[in-house]
Design a protein around this motif. Sequence first.
Motif, short mmCIF file in Angstrom:
data_model
loop_
_atom_site.label_atom_id
_atom_site.label_comp_id
_atom_site.label_asym_id
_atom_site.label_seq_id
_atom_site.Cartn_x
_atom_site.Cartn_y
_atom_site.Cartn_z
N ASN A 184 90.20 58.80 58.03
CA ASN A 184 91.09 59.87 57.58
C ASN A 184 90.44 61.25 57.64
N GLY A 185 89.23 61.34 58.21
CA GLY A 185 88.57 62.62 58.37
C GLY A 185 87.67 63.03 57.23
N THR A 186 87.45 62.17 56.25
CA THR A 186 86.63 62.50 55.10
C THR A 186 85.22 61.94 55.25
N VAL A 187 84.30 62.58 54.58
CA VAL A 187 82.93 62.11 54.44
C VAL A 187 82.63 62.01 52.95
N GLN A 188 82.13 60.85 52.53
CA GLN A 188 81.87 60.62 51.12
C GLN A 188 80.39 60.33 50.91
N ILE A 189 79.88 60.88 49.81
CA ILE A 189 78.49 60.65 49.40
C ILE A 189 78.52 59.70 48.21
N TRP A 190 77.75 58.59 48.35
CA TRP A 190 77.74 57.55 47.33
C TRP A 190 76.33 57.36 46.79
N ASP A 191 76.29 56.82 45.56
CA ASP A 191 75.03 56.45 44.91
C ASP A 191 75.07 54.95 44.66
N THR A 192 74.03 54.23 45.13
CA THR A 192 74.01 52.77 44.97
C THR A 192 73.97 52.34 43.51
N ARG A 193 73.60 53.26 42.61
CA ARG A 193 73.56 52.93 41.18
C ARG A 193 74.90 53.13 40.50
N LYS A 194 75.85 53.71 41.24
CA LYS A 194 77.17 53.98 40.68
C LYS A 194 78.21 53.55 41.69
N GLN A 195 78.86 52.43 41.43
CA GLN A 195 79.78 51.85 42.40
C GLN A 195 81.25 52.25 42.19
N THR A 196 81.56 52.93 41.08
CA THR A 196 82.96 53.18 40.76
C THR A 196 83.59 54.28 41.60
N SER A 197 82.84 55.33 41.86
CA SER A 197 83.42 56.47 42.59
C SER A 197 82.32 57.18 43.38
N ALA A 198 82.76 57.96 44.33
CA ALA A 198 81.82 58.71 45.17
C ALA A 198 81.27 59.92 44.43
N VAL A 199 80.08 60.29 44.75
CA VAL A 199 79.46 61.48 44.16
C VAL A 199 80.14 62.74 44.68
N GLU A 200 80.42 62.75 45.96
CA GLU A 200 81.05 63.91 46.58
C GLU A 200 81.90 63.45 47.74
#
Length: 657
Positions: A184-200
């Motif tokens: 969909n054209g998005t880039v998401q930043i994730w933290d392996t210690r937090k699985q619920t939602s993206a950081v950015e």
Amino acid sequence: MKSTLTNDIPPPKCQNYLNMGHPLSAISSSPDGTKMIVAGREIVKIVSMESELKIVNNLRAGKTQSLNYTGNDCCWHPSLIENYRFLIATAATNGAVVIWNTTREGSKSVERVLTDHSRAVNKLVWAPDKFDCLLTGSQDSTLRFWDFRDANPSKIIFSPKSESIRDVQFNPFQPYQFASAFDNGTVQIWDTRKQTSAVEKITAHQGLVLSLDWHPEEKNVIATGGRDRAIRIWDFTPSQVGGVMGKALHNVSTISSVSRIKWRPGHKWQLASCSSIVDFQTHVWDVKRPFIPVASFTDHRDVPTGLLWRNPNTLVSCSKDGYLLINSINDAYKPYQHIRTTGISWNVNNDIASINDKINRNQNNESTSLSNQFPSFFASFNVPAIPIQTPSKVEQGVLNIHSPSNLPSTVNSIDKSYDYHVLFEYFAKNYKFQGLPFDQLCQHNEIISIQAKQYHTSKIWALMNLYFTPLFKNENEDNNNNNGNNNNNNTSTNESLDENNIVEKLLQQKKEKEEQQQQQQQQQQEKKLKRTSSAHLHIDDNSGVNNNSNSNANNSVNDNIEDMSSSSSGNVTKNNDMTAKEPPSTSVYMESKNDQLLSNLLSAEAVTPLAPLPSRAPSIEIEKSKSSSSPSNTSPILYNDNSNNINNSSSIDDQDV
């Protein structure tokens, strides 16, 4: 080494190449850089890169044609630890993830098969800090963090609630952080210690984001490529003021969609990219100069599918044409060297300078037309090959300066060298700064500058003339007006002073005249009292005396006025019969232009009509009573004076006429 595929022979300029015989999808290098894994739908092989490219191991040998062993993507373990440096992971189009051990042979080479994904796995990557963990992104819109030591390795699932995942990469500076690209054209930043939602999360492209890569030197900087034919550079550094991360730094426009990107080591802002359709070339871009590639590799006959930098000057690529190529940046086609480099500039002296360099389009740039790429295909249609034409050469490094030829040149001492010593001497001899009005001085100096071909200086003189001339004119007009006003004020002041002096003199003369008249009247009254004649005779004598005295007084006034007018005109006449003292000439106090003013003042002072005296003479008793009550009464004399003055005024007017 010849290709086993018909009609496809890489050019000899390629440093090293290998025909794998099947379309290739991905490549990955070993930690020591001596080997690489090459994967495709029908191939998973290990190739040695020590001396020359050669196949050293076929991981699918003896395997059935199961889709689990297809290679949609592959990744060699980055660790050099003995137990991990031989591990390889491959992703299949059916969603399976296979862990391979290269130290084993045959069926024993498969370490483990993970099948939790329901659709094709597009990308996988080993965790940099956890050697037994693996991250995968699938077409089923899920991210799975695997730990293959557990019986249920897929315990951590990231659900971005988005579309299909095209790429995932760990941050080299923060091993617990990774980025993912979505359809969909998005880039998401994730933290392996937090699985619920993206950081950015940011919207990076319009359409699919097909590839991304973290910068190897700049922390929190990432490059993305999408189907919108663009490469974009983003900065995800957290803002100190609580702002939103994901600042766009640079943008590179390409001619087709971008399927793979890789930062070039040793060159901070350069990266390589390839396309998923149309464009078969691999380009190296400088994001600081995004308009033209730094280098282009034109060896592939189909779209490249994998990129790998072996060193800063060597790029390894694989393609759907089945070739594995090792290209040197020195042998690449450099577009900026084959552009007609022409420069042109126009200086303040009205000269145009142009320069152009030599064009050599044949160097490292053989014809890549379709008829030359696929000769057997086009030969069936009797399409002749396009002959290579040598382009016309342009003389290298030639600087041409063109001066205007239609402008007048009358200065023999001034040449095109523009010697400033000569110019200074010329201007010093010909410039004018005085002797003419300001506008004419500016025009003269402007012409001198044009004759010396100093057009910039001439424009300065023209601007000075245009700007300052109205100011000088206004100032001169103001000065003239002030001078005129001062002259008028001085004239009016002088005239007022002359008028005051004349009035004072006339009043003084009038006072003296009155005193003389009073003395005469007193003498006459004394004579009247001594006479013993009859009343009528006495009255006649008295009236005669009065008439004589009045006539004498009037004659004296007339003589004074005649003397004043005669002195002003330059003709002085004396009256021997006049016994009164003559007043000083008015020419001492006034100039000839004040003659009219003098006459007006005299007329206003001496020609004032008063009531006439009674015709009947007073009786002796009245005279006696008046003389006894007021011996110096001047009222009757004033009446007599004024009445006589009335008569005399006509004589004065007649004399003036």
